[in-house]
Design a protein around this motif. Structure first.
Motif, PDB file in Angstrom:
ATOM      1  N   TYR A 111       0.843  -1.203   0.000  1.00  0.00           N
ATOM      2  CA  TYR A 111       0.000   0.000   0.000  1.00  0.00           C
ATOM      3  C   TYR A 111       0.876   1.251   0.000  1.00  0.00           C
ATOM      4  N   TRP A 112       0.504   2.219  -0.837  1.00  0.00           N
ATOM      5  CA  TRP A 112       1.175   3.515  -0.898  1.00  0.00           C
ATOM      6  C   TRP A 112       0.136   4.644  -0.829  1.00  0.00           C
ATOM      7  N   LYS A 113       0.518   5.739  -0.215  1.00  0.00           N
ATOM      8  CA  LYS A 113      -0.303   6.954  -0.208  1.00  0.00           C
ATOM      9  C   LYS A 113       0.541   8.118  -0.689  1.00  0.00           C
ATOM     10  N   ARG A 114       0.014   8.855  -1.657  1.00  0.00           N
ATOM     11  CA  ARG A 114       0.774   9.943  -2.273  1.00  0.00           C
ATOM     12  C   ARG A 114       0.909  11.135  -1.333  1.00  0.00           C
ATOM     13  N   ASN A 115       2.025  11.794  -1.486  1.00  0.00           N
ATOM     14  CA  ASN A 115       2.295  13.039  -0.762  1.00  0.00           C
ATOM     15  C   ASN A 115       2.923  14.023  -1.738  1.00  0.00           C
ATOM     16  N   GLY A 116       2.216  14.250  -2.827  1.00  0.00           N
ATOM     17  CA  GLY A 116       2.693  15.173  -3.840  1.00  0.00           C
ATOM     18  C   GLY A 116       3.570  14.548  -4.910  1.00  0.00           C
ATOM     19  N   GLN A 117       3.919  13.240  -4.769  1.00  0.00           N
ATOM     20  CA  GLN A 117       4.793  12.616  -5.760  1.00  0.00           C
ATOM     21  C   GLN A 117       4.017  12.236  -7.023  1.00  0.00           C
ATOM     22  N   SER A 118       4.779  11.998  -8.074  1.00  0.00           N
ATOM     23  CA  SER A 118       4.204  11.330  -9.235  1.00  0.00           C
ATOM     24  C   SER A 118       3.923   9.879  -8.868  1.00  0.00           C
ATOM     25  N   ILE A 119       3.116   9.207  -9.668  1.00  0.00           N
ATOM     26  CA  ILE A 119       2.801   7.806  -9.394  1.00  0.00           C
ATOM     27  C   ILE A 119       4.061   6.948  -9.442  1.00  0.00           C
ATOM     28  N   ALA A 120       4.911   7.162 -10.445  1.00  0.00           N
ATOM     29  CA  ALA A 120       6.128   6.353 -10.551  1.00  0.00           C
ATOM     30  C   ALA A 120       7.050   6.582  -9.359  1.00  0.00           C
ATOM     31  N   ASP A 121       7.244   7.835  -8.974  1.00  0.00           N
ATOM     32  CA  ASP A 121       8.104   8.117  -7.820  1.00  0.00           C
ATOM     33  C   ASP A 121       7.534   7.491  -6.556  1.00  0.00           C
ATOM     34  N   LEU A 122       6.219   7.537  -6.420  1.00  0.00           N
ATOM     35  CA  LEU A 122       5.578   6.937  -5.255  1.00  0.00           C
ATOM     36  C   LEU A 122       5.852   5.436  -5.192  1.00  0.00           C
ATOM     37  N   LEU A 123       5.685   4.750  -6.316  1.00  0.00           N
ATOM     38  CA  LEU A 123       5.837   3.298  -6.337  1.00  0.00           C
ATOM     39  C   LEU A 123       7.274   2.849  -6.114  1.00  0.00           C
ATOM     40  N   MET A 124       8.205   3.763  -6.221  1.00  0.00           N
ATOM     41  CA  MET A 124       9.600   3.419  -5.956  1.00  0.00           C
ATOM     42  C   MET A 124      10.024   3.766  -4.532  1.00  0.00           C
ATOM     43  N   THR A 125       9.046   4.160  -3.687  1.00  0.00           N
ATOM     44  CA  THR A 125       9.308   4.339  -2.260  1.00  0.00           C
ATOM     45  C   THR A 125       8.874   3.087  -1.508  1.00  0.00           C
ATOM     46  N   GLU A 126       9.263   2.991  -0.248  1.00  0.00           N
ATOM     47  CA  GLU A 126       8.916   1.816   0.558  1.00  0.00           C
ATOM     48  C   GLU A 126       7.434   1.849   0.916  1.00  0.00           C
ATOM     49  N   PRO A 127       6.702   0.771   0.670  1.00  0.00           N
ATOM     50  CA  PRO A 127       5.267   0.740   0.951  1.00  0.00           C
ATOM     51  C   PRO A 127       4.974   0.279   2.369  1.00  0.00           C
ATOM     52  N   THR A 128       3.697   0.294   2.703  1.00  0.00           N
ATOM     53  CA  THR A 128       3.190  -0.369   3.903  1.00  0.00           C
ATOM     54  C   THR A 128       2.755  -1.770   3.516  1.00  0.00           C
ATOM     55  N   PHE A 129       3.192  -2.761   4.277  1.00  0.00           N
ATOM     56  CA  PHE A 129       2.786  -4.138   4.031  1.00  0.00           C
ATOM     57  C   PHE A 129       1.427  -4.395   4.674  1.00  0.00           C
ATOM     58  N   VAL A 130       0.496  -4.946   3.905  1.00  0.00           N
ATOM     59  CA  VAL A 130      -0.849  -5.234   4.378  1.00  0.00           C
ATOM     60  C   VAL A 130      -0.962  -6.724   4.692  1.00  0.00           C
ATOM     61  N   PRO A 131      -1.266  -7.116   5.934  1.00  0.00           N
ATOM     62  CA  PRO A 131      -1.476  -8.536   6.250  1.00  0.00           C
ATOM     63  C   PRO A 131      -2.515  -9.153   5.309  1.00  0.00           C
ATOM     64  N   TYR A 132      -2.191 -10.307   4.779  1.00  0.00           N
ATOM     65  CA  TYR A 132      -2.926 -10.873   3.652  1.00  0.00           C
ATOM     66  C   TYR A 132      -3.261 -12.338   3.901  1.00  0.00           C
ATOM     67  N   VAL A 133      -4.508 -12.696   3.672  1.00  0.00           N
ATOM     68  CA  VAL A 133      -4.918 -14.092   3.691  1.00  0.00           C
ATOM     69  C   VAL A 133      -4.446 -14.728   2.388  1.00  0.00           C
ATOM     70  N   ILE A 134      -3.491 -15.660   2.481  1.00  0.00           N
ATOM     71  CA  ILE A 134      -2.934 -16.269   1.278  1.00  0.00           C
ATOM     72  C   ILE A 134      -4.017 -17.057   0.547  1.00  0.00           C
ATOM     73  N   GLU A 135      -4.215 -16.731  -0.731  1.00  0.00           N
ATOM     74  CA  GLU A 135      -5.213 -17.399  -1.560  1.00  0.00           C
ATOM     75  C   GLU A 135      -4.539 -18.467  -2.424  1.00  0.00           C
ATOM     76  N   PRO A 136      -5.305 -19.430  -2.942  1.00  0.00           N
ATOM     77  CA  PRO A 136      -4.694 -20.487  -3.752  1.00  0.00           C
ATOM     78  C   PRO A 136      -3.904 -19.949  -4.941  1.00  0.00           C
ATOM     79  N   GLN A 137      -4.478 -18.975  -5.646  1.00  0.00           N
ATOM     80  CA  GLN A 137      -3.790 -18.296  -6.742  1.00  0.00           C
ATOM     81  C   GLN A 137      -4.443 -16.930  -6.911  1.00  0.00           C
TER      82      GLN A 137
END
Length: 291
Positions: A232-258
Motif C-alpha cells: 500500500y502507498w499513499k501519495r504526498n505530492g509525488q508522481s505515481i512512478a516516484d511513489l511506487l519506488m518508495t517503501e510501501p506499507t505491508f498489508v497482512p494478507y490471507v494467502i489465496e490459492p492463486q
C-alpha cells in the motif's frame, strides 16, 4: 528500495497469515480479511482481474484469463452472480486485469480490460479494450462499441497482469510481472486508437510476480498484489512512478490459492481480493476494511 524489507514481508505473509483471524493489528491502515463468501457462478474459475462498478454501485466486475470467451461477469459484494456480458469482435487470448474509471468522454464511466498476459514473452503486440461500463438494468448483454488500444513495450516483450488508470490524468499504468525488478510503464492520455502505442518506462520496483494493482478514485492511494503479499502507498505530492519506488506499507494478507486480483471499493472504505481456482479449490471473495 531495501530488498531485505520485501523479503521479510513475504516471509511474514507466508508464516503469519495462512488462515483467517479475527485479530486486529496495531499497525497498518486495514483490518484483517473478512470472508464475503464463495463465488456463486462455477464458470468463474480463473478470475484474473477485479474492479468495482461505478454505474453498478456495490457490485464487482471480474473475468477469466486465457482461453475463456470474451466476456465479463458482474457480482455483488458477497460473490453472488448477477449478469454476464459478452464483448463483440474481440478475443480473450490472455486477459489479466480490469479497471473501472474515467475515459475519453467527460461524465462517462469506462471499463478497461488488459489483454497483456504473455507467460512465455512471445507476443509483441498487447491490447487494452476500453468501453463504457454497461448497467445491470440494460436490455442487452452484448457490448459492441469497444475501443482498442494496441501497445508495445520499449524494452522487449513482457508478461504483465497489473493495470490501473490515473483518474486525474487518464494515463494508463502497467506493471510487469516476471522480472526480479519489475517495470513501471505508462501510456499517456490520449492513447491512440489508430497507431501502436510504445509505452514509456518510468522506473522499476523489486516485486517479483506482481499480479494486480488498483488506485483510488481520487488518485491518492495505490495497492499492488503479489502471490504472497499486498502493498500500500499513499501519495504526498509525488508522481505515481516516484511513489511506487518508495517503501510501501505491508498489508497482512490471507494467502489465496492463486490470488490474482485486487480492487478498491469506490468509497475508499477498503478493498477486495479474489482468487483463481487451481486444483478446483473454491474461490472466495475477501474484503479488507479500512481502519
Amino acid at each position: 528500495m531495501n530488498i531485505s524489507f520485501i523479503q521479510s514481508a513475504r516471509t511474514l505473509a507466508l508464516a503469519g497469515f495462512m488462515l483467517l483471524s479475527a485479530r486486529t493489528f496495531a499497525q497498518g491502515p486495514f483490518y484483517s480479511a473478512e470472508s464475503r463468501g464463495p463465488i456463486e457462478n462455477n464458470q468463474i474459475n480463473e478470475a484474473s482481474g477485479l474492479a468495482t462498478g461505478i454505474n453498478n454501485p456495490n457490485m464487482l466486475w471480474t473475468h477469466n484469463d486465457s482461453g475463456d470467451k470474451a466476456r465479463i461477469f458482474l457480482l455483488d459484494e458477497y460473490g453472488h452472480f448477477k449478469a454476464e456480458f459478452k464483448l463483440k469482435g474481440v478475443n480473450n487470448r490472455d486477459w489479466e486485469d480490469i479497471y473501472t474509471g474515467p475515459g475519453p468522454k467527460a461524465g462517462k464511466n469506462y471499463i478497461y480490460i488488459a489483454e497483456m498476459g504473455d507467460n512465455n514473452a512471445v507476443h509483441e503486440l498487447k491490447y487494452i479494450y476500453r468501453f463504457e461500463e454497461p448497467k445491470l438494468s440494460d436490455d442487452s448483454r452484448e457490448i459492441s462499441n469497444i475501443e482498442v488500444i494496441t501497445f508495445v513495450y520499449p524494452d522487449g516483450k513482457r508478461d504483465a497482469e497489473s493495470l490501473f488508470v490515473d483518474p486525474q490524468t487518464k494515463d494508463i499504468y502497467i506493471l510487469s510481472k516476471r522480472e526480479q525488478n519489475i517495470g513501471i510503464y505508462k501510456a499517456a492520455y490520449p492513447q491512440s486508437l489508430s497507431k501502436t502505442v510504445t509505452l514509456e518506462k518510468l522506473g522499476e520496483m523489486p516485486y517479483f510476480n506482481t499480479v494486480a494493482a488498483d488506485i483510488t478514485p481520487d488518485g491518492q492511494e495505490i495497492l499492488t498484489k503479489t502471490y504472497d503479499g499486498i502493498y500500500y502507498w499513499k501519495r504526498n505530492g509525488q508522481s505515481i512512478a516516484d511513489l511506487l519506488m518508495t517503501e510501501p506499507t505491508f498489508v497482512p494478507y490471507v494467502i489465496e490459492p492463486q490470488g490474482e486480483s485486487i480492487a478498491w471499493k469506490k468509497d475508499g472504505s477498503g478493498f477486495f481480493t479474489l482468487s483463481e481456482e487451481p486444483r478446483e479449490i473454491e474461490a472466495v471473495l475477501y474484503f479488507y476494511r479500512r481502519r
